[in-house]
Design a protein around this motif. Structure first.
Motif, PDB file in Angstrom:
ATOM      1  N   ARG A  89       0.936  -1.264  -0.030  1.00  0.00           N
ATOM      2  CA  ARG A  89      -0.063  -0.082  -0.021  1.00  0.00           C
ATOM      3  C   ARG A  89       0.815   1.418  -0.079  1.00  0.00           C
ATOM      4  N   PRO A  90       1.474   1.395  -1.046  1.00  0.00           N
ATOM      5  CA  PRO A  90       2.589   2.674  -0.981  1.00  0.00           C
ATOM      6  C   PRO A  90       1.870   4.069  -1.005  1.00  0.00           C
ATOM      7  N   LYS A  91       0.496   4.032  -1.454  1.00  0.00           N
ATOM      8  CA  LYS A  91       0.026   5.422  -1.595  1.00  0.00           C
ATOM      9  C   LYS A  91      -0.256   5.727  -0.005  1.00  0.00           C
ATOM     10  N   TRP A  92      -0.778   4.905   0.541  1.00  0.00           N
ATOM     11  CA  TRP A  92      -1.304   5.426   2.251  1.00  0.00           C
ATOM     12  C   TRP A  92      -0.188   5.289   3.200  1.00  0.00           C
ATOM     13  N   GLY A  97       2.949   9.981   5.859  1.00  0.00           N
ATOM     14  CA  GLY A  97       4.356  10.801   5.658  1.00  0.00           C
ATOM     15  C   GLY A  97       3.727  12.385   5.501  1.00  0.00           C
ATOM     16  N   TYR A  98       3.033  12.591   4.221  1.00  0.00           N
ATOM     17  CA  TYR A  98       2.975  13.861   3.981  1.00  0.00           C
ATOM     18  C   TYR A  98       1.878  14.518   5.074  1.00  0.00           C
ATOM     19  N   LEU A  99       1.004  13.642   5.693  1.00  0.00           N
ATOM     20  CA  LEU A  99       0.116  14.206   6.802  1.00  0.00           C
ATOM     21  C   LEU A  99       1.039  14.835   7.658  1.00  0.00           C
ATOM     22  N   LEU A 100       1.680  14.058   8.420  1.00  0.00           N
ATOM     23  CA  LEU A 100       2.811  14.406   9.562  1.00  0.00           C
ATOM     24  C   LEU A 100       3.384  15.425   9.244  1.00  0.00           C
ATOM     25  N   SER A 101       3.974  15.819   7.779  1.00  0.00           N
ATOM     26  CA  SER A 101       4.665  17.001   7.646  1.00  0.00           C
ATOM     27  C   SER A 101       3.738  18.331   7.861  1.00  0.00           C
ATOM     28  N   ALA A 102       2.483  18.164   7.117  1.00  0.00           N
ATOM     29  CA  ALA A 102       1.446  19.203   7.288  1.00  0.00           C
ATOM     30  C   ALA A 102       1.175  19.547   8.674  1.00  0.00           C
ATOM     31  N   PHE A 103       1.084  18.453   9.526  1.00  0.00           N
ATOM     32  CA  PHE A 103       0.795  18.778  11.008  1.00  0.00           C
ATOM     33  C   PHE A 103       1.889  19.656  11.864  1.00  0.00           C
ATOM     34  N   ARG A 131       7.345   9.192   3.611  1.00  0.00           N
ATOM     35  CA  ARG A 131       6.748   9.116   2.490  1.00  0.00           C
ATOM     36  C   ARG A 131       7.565   8.859   1.129  1.00  0.00           C
ATOM     37  N   THR A 132       8.754   9.267   1.433  1.00  0.00           N
ATOM     38  CA  THR A 132       9.681   9.206   0.341  1.00  0.00           C
ATOM     39  C   THR A 132       9.871   7.998  -0.609  1.00  0.00           C
ATOM     40  N   ALA A 133      10.176   6.820   0.202  1.00  0.00           N
ATOM     41  CA  ALA A 133      10.578   5.686  -0.756  1.00  0.00           C
ATOM     42  C   ALA A 133       9.175   5.062  -1.060  1.00  0.00           C
ATOM     43  N   PRO A 134       8.136   5.218  -0.600  1.00  0.00           N
ATOM     44  CA  PRO A 134       6.761   4.561  -1.009  1.00  0.00           C
ATOM     45  C   PRO A 134       6.197   5.254  -2.297  1.00  0.00           C
ATOM     46  N   GLY A 200      -4.472  12.423  -1.586  1.00  0.00           N
ATOM     47  CA  GLY A 200      -5.563  11.270  -1.076  1.00  0.00           C
ATOM     48  C   GLY A 200      -6.591  11.264  -2.117  1.00  0.00           C
ATOM     49  N   LEU A 201      -7.005  12.268  -2.950  1.00  0.00           N
ATOM     50  CA  LEU A 201      -8.113  12.145  -3.784  1.00  0.00           C
ATOM     51  C   LEU A 201      -7.849  11.854  -5.138  1.00  0.00           C
TER      52      LEU A 201
END
Length: 420
Positions: A89-92, A97-103, A131-134, A200-201
């Motif tokens: 599940r590389p997308k999720w 990872g992206y969500l954590l950076s936004a936080f 996030r980078t490797a996935p 996400g979308l």
């Protein structure tokens, strides 16, 4: 080369672009990275001045923060790749990872003091590590085996558009609102949130192992022994050695400012100059790597870094040496960043692709963290010119040795699923 915004016909393997095209998945991920880099690089562009001027920290303290910025993601990069390979599940995994950076961007607006800023920088870099490797594994799965470096070049070019816009926006903000660091942080938060939403979308939920099974190839489970590939081990040693001699961009730019004594609000434009060259060269150098040899371009690209050090060491003031330094630094990143992912991902079984990419990026991040911290101490002890000269001499000796060390790797390593 042209970019296709249409997916492949159904008769062709899912997620794989035709020869000469770059898939819509790669382009969409590039847009996500563009927005995320507007967020991260607008902060990175003001961080050296924010810490050393607004907060009054020493260069040694900045070296610690820059080391965190360079290497905090290292502790989780290979973990993010492992989770991606295990769950398919590389997308999720990338989304988390992206969500954590936004936080972290949200809290950076209210952060006060060195400890708070350092903690939030650490959280942001951990998100980047996850996030980078996935994300890169999705890019590799979506590209033709013969055009891997070009696909990464297209992604990195879009990514670097954001890396150029971020500092440019920071420059405009500081020019209009002197000392307006909080405004920069608010802009960073908004851009990060938009990027996460698009991921996400709009990014397809690619599942590389399941897609291989759909084509009649039994998906191999992940095994740690996949990372014991001798060629991968050799690659990790070489990129680790070269990364130990790669000081952070912030130090190089502070060196230019120390020599030329230009106004502080011009500082973010140094990042813009470097990234503009990266944008121009990422795709051409990716194509060159696919044809001439990825490991050659990867190692010889460090000659650009060596040239940047030399330009920073030139005693003469003026725009000429500064612009040359930025151009050579941009060429260095264009020749190494995406090419490293293409090389690492091609040396192992696809079941371990994300982990292999994560391992290579982990080694680079850890070694650059050590390099940034050590260079801060070296500058503090010896001074700007002497410390830069030491690193430049060591890099000049390392490049030919590393080129010889990787000479036995194939000119182009084909992924396992492309083998006859």
């Amino acid at each position: 080369m042209y970019i296709s915004l249409r997916d492949r016909p159904k008769a062709e393997p899912v997620g794989r672009a035709r020869r000469g095209r770059v898939s819509s998945t790669v382009v969409t991920l590039g847009v996500v990275s563009l927005l995320t880099d507007v967020s991260s690089e607008s902060v990175a562009a003001v961080l050296p001045l924010y810490l050393t001027s607004a907060m009054g920290l020493s260069l040694l303290a900045y070296g610690v923060v820059d080391g965190i910025f360079q290497g905090a993601s290292a502790v989780v990069r290979i973990g993010g790749g492992w989770v991606s390979d295990r769950t398919d599940r590389p997308k999720w995994v990338a989304f988390c990872g992206y969500l954590l950076s936004a936080f972290s961007r949200g809290w950076l607006v209210a952060a006060q003091g060195f400890a708070a800023v350092a903690a939030l920088v650490t959280i942001d870099r951990i998100g980047k590590g996850i996030r980078t490797a996935p994300r890169d594994a999705i890019i590799a799965a979506s590209a033709d085996p013969d055009d891997q470096a070009r696909a990464f070049g297209v992604h990195r070019a879009l990514d670097t558009v954001g890396a150029a816009l971020g500092p440019l926006l920071a420059f405009v903000i500081l020019a209009v609102v002197p000392g307006g660091y909080t405004v920069v942080f608010v802009l960073s938060l908004g851009s990060a949130v938009v990027g996460v939403t698009i991921l996400g979308l709009l990014v397809p939920d690619r599942r590389p192992r399941r897609e291989r099974a759909a084509t009649g190839t039994r998906p191999a489970p992940f095994r740690w022994r996949h990372l014991a590939e001798p060629r991968l081990r050799r690659l990790l040693v070489v990129v680790g050695a070269l990364s130990l001699l790669t000081i952070g961009d912030g130090f190089l730019y502070l060196s230019l400012q120390d020599r030329d004594d230009f106004a502080a609000h011009w500082f973010p434009l140094l990042y813009v100059g470097t990234n503009a060259v990266y944008i121009a060269l990422a795709v051409p150098l990716g194509r060159l790597a696919d044809r001439w040899g990825r490991t050659r371009v990867l190692v010889l690209g460090h000659l650009g870094l060596l040239g940047a050090y030399a330009c920073a060491l030139v005693p003469a003031q003026g725009a000429g040496p500064t612009l040359a330094c930025l151009a050579l630094l941009g060429a260095f990143y264009a020749a190494t960043d995406g090419v490293l992912a293409a090389v690492a991902g091609s040396l192992v079984d696809p079941a371990a692709r994300a982990s292999a990419i994560g391992a290579a990026q982990t080694v680079v991040a850890v070694c650059r963290m050590v390099a940034a911290t050590a260079f801060g101490a070296l500058w503090f002890a010896l001074g700007r010119t002497e410390s830069l000269l030491v690193v430049a001499i060591l890099l000049a000796l390392a490049v030919p040795c590393c080129l010889i060390a990787l000479s036995r790797l194939a000119r182009r390593s084909r992924p396992a699923e492309a083998a006859p």
